[in-house]
Design a protein around this motif. Structure first.
Motif: not given
Length: 174
Positions: A94-95, A100-111, A171-174
């Motif tokens: 949400v945002g 930076g939602k996509t950046t966070w999602a990619v980093k969270h999935a990688a972590a 779910l990374d969608q505006v």
């Protein structure tokens, strides 16, 4: 071939025809991690026999073994997904756009590789819609609405499929 020296050789056969060595990786780079077969294709149907079928299309070359025929002690289990839908995680970003939602999602999935998150969103879809390595956005100059409409249709279908699967999603969608 894990027994060819300091490197692991990955080679392929297709319908009994030797295609040679495709990759060599130093054993130290693998760090004791297992390799799992993976094939990515577009717009075609393929069939594999890892030894699960009695009949083979061709004879197995000397020194090679089907993965299915390896003793259980020599196999490495891949990570398991959720056992039930109750164990599944769905994170919804949400945002505002470009927050930076996509950046966070990619980093969270990688972590969290054990969670095996699937990121769903039109940006993720368009990133996979590459033609000869080039992003589709370049090919759709002036026709952005056509591209976004195709990506949205794909996303809607993926969400329908996701609702029936036991997996973790972001779910990374505006």
């Amino acid at each position: 071939d894990f027994e060819c020296g300091e490197e692991v050789e990955m080679s392929f056969m297709k319908n009994g025809k030797w295609l040679g060595v495709a990759y060599r990786v130093r054993k130290e780079v693998l760090g004791g991690r297992a390799l799992f077969p993976h094939v990515l294709v577009k717009n075609c149907a393929i069939e594999f026999n890892f030894g699960q079928r009695e009949d083979t299309y061709f004879s197995v070359p000397p020194g090679f073994t089907f993965i299915q025929h390896l003793p259980l002690a020599d196999r490495v289990r891949g990570t398991l997904g959720p056992k039930s839908k109750a164990e599944c995680e769905i994170l919804m970003m949400v945002g505002l756009p470009a927050a930076g939602k996509t950046t966070w999602a990619v980093k969270h999935a990688a972590a969290n590789p054990s969670k095996k998150y699937n990121i769903l969103g039109t940006n993720a879809i368009m990133d996979k819609m590459r033609v000869m390595g080039l992003r589709r956005q370049r090919n759709y100059a002036g026709r952005w609405d056509v591209l976004i409409q195709q990506a949205t249709q794909c996303l809607n279908r993926l969400i329908q499929i996701a609702a029936r699967k036991k997996r973790n999603y972001i779910l990374d969608q505006v």
